[in-house]
Write a protein that holds these residues in place. Structure first.
Motif, PDB file in Angstrom:
ATOM      1  N   ALA A  86       0.729  -1.355   0.044  1.00  0.00           N
ATOM      2  CA  ALA A  86      -0.126   0.033  -0.039  1.00  0.00           C
ATOM      3  C   ALA A  86       0.904   1.314  -0.101  1.00  0.00           C
ATOM      4  O   ALA A  86       0.683   2.190   0.859  1.00  0.00           O
ATOM      5  CB  ALA A  86      -0.956   0.169   1.300  1.00  0.00           C
ATOM      6  N   LEU A  89      -0.207   5.182   0.878  1.00  0.00           N
ATOM      7  CA  LEU A  89      -1.113   5.413   2.043  1.00  0.00           C
ATOM      8  C   LEU A  89      -0.162   6.121   2.942  1.00  0.00           C
ATOM      9  O   LEU A  89       0.889   5.556   3.434  1.00  0.00           O
ATOM     10  CB  LEU A  89      -1.532   4.087   2.728  1.00  0.00           C
ATOM     11  CG  LEU A  89      -2.904   3.490   2.096  1.00  0.00           C
ATOM     12  CD1 LEU A  89      -3.295   2.225   2.708  1.00  0.00           C
ATOM     13  CD2 LEU A  89      -3.975   4.480   1.824  1.00  0.00           C
ATOM     14  N   HIS A 147      -6.285   1.189   0.272  1.00  0.00           N
ATOM     15  CA  HIS A 147      -5.754   1.840  -0.890  1.00  0.00           C
ATOM     16  C   HIS A 147      -6.588   1.959  -2.199  1.00  0.00           C
ATOM     17  O   HIS A 147      -6.686   3.229  -2.661  1.00  0.00           O
ATOM     18  CB  HIS A 147      -4.337   1.485  -1.224  1.00  0.00           C
ATOM     19  CG  HIS A 147      -3.314   2.468  -1.961  1.00  0.00           C
ATOM     20  ND1 HIS A 147      -3.600   2.391  -3.430  1.00  0.00           N
ATOM     21  CD2 HIS A 147      -2.683   3.375  -1.685  1.00  0.00           C
ATOM     22  CE1 HIS A 147      -2.780   3.408  -3.908  1.00  0.00           C
ATOM     23  NE2 HIS A 147      -2.080   3.898  -2.811  1.00  0.00           N
TER      24      HIS A 147
END
Length: 266
Positions: A86, A89, A147
């Protein structure tokens, strides 16, 4: 001629033929994975040999402090690996590491407090490793899905915020989607345990000569702890990620643009 319960090094070398076959098939199919498979196999061999040497020292001299130090290292590595899923993020490495740590501490502490396992290194480290691995997978899946949700559903989230909902309420439908995605593998694995395959812990005990009815007790504990660890990690990840995604005024942070320069969908 009897076959040993644990293969020797010649047997390990012979099993490499299976890797060569897999790499050959991948190469003929032009998947672009043959080299990666060979490198991954060689890397796994080196890592496992090194880990075995360190574990032997911990088992012999580390005691409980050595076990806890080893578990802490596993948690840190797992957090970094999960966070890679991710990128973009906010505070993903910190969120992933803390979520894995929380799930590991709660799950392993419960097993120790209720005397399901003891604190000898050769018990505590392998069991904790399974918990950390399960928590890492759930954390990675949750972060990946969160995400995607933020990128694709930003207009809906911001619309709910503009109607007066706070961050938790505006993000709740997307958090539930991420949690379901992360928890379903553990739930499905628990449903079919023993029907499709004999899981690792049970297989290892049976190969070691333990009676199947005894081996299943350990496997039941393993499946229950993995289900709990995955759930704890996913829930912790969703809540920690939400606090990172919104500021104190309940505004959704902008995500960094992808490497090709395109902005996230609005």
């Amino acid at each position: 001629m009897s076959v040993p319960a644990v293969p020797g090094w010649p047997g390990v070398a012979a099993s490499a033929a299976l890797v060569a076959l897999a790499a050959l098939l991948a190469g003929r199919a032009r998947l672009g994975l043959a080299a990666d498979m060979l490198v991954a196999s060689a890397r796994a061999l080196g890592q496992l040999v090194a880990v075995a040497a360190v574990l032997a020292a911990v088992f012999a001299h580390g005691g409980l402090p050595g076990s806890l130090a080893w578990i802490a290292v596993m948690v840190l590595i797992a957090g970094r690996v999960a966070a890679r899923r991710a990128r973009g993020l906010p505070r993903a490495p910190a969120v992933a590491t803390l979520a894995v740590a929380m799930a590991t501490v709660v799950t392993v502490a419960t097993l120790v407090v209720f005397a399901v396992i003891d604190t000898r290194p050769h018990v505590l480290i392998p069991v904790s490793g399974m918990v950390v691995s399960g928590a890492m997978q759930a954390t990675a899946l949750t972060l990946t899905r969160l995400h995607e949700e933020v990128e694709t559903a930003r207009p809906r989230i911001e619309a709910r915020l503009s109607l007066g909902l706070d961050a938790a309420a505006a993000f709740a439908p997307h958090a539930r989607t991420a949690l379901r995605t992360a928890m379903l593998p553990a739930v499905d694995a628990t449903k079919v345990v023993g029907l499709i395959s004999l899981p690792g812990a049970m297989t290892g005990l049976i190969l070691a000569g333990v009676e199947p009815l005894i081996a299943i007790r350990y496997q039941i504990v393993v499946m229950y702890m993995l289900l709990a660890a995955a759930t704890l990690a996913a829930v912790a990840t969703a809540r920690l990620a939400r606090t990172a995604l919104f500021d104190d005024a309940h505004r959704l942070h902008e995500l960094p643009a992808p490497p090709d320069g395109r902005s996230s969908p609005r």
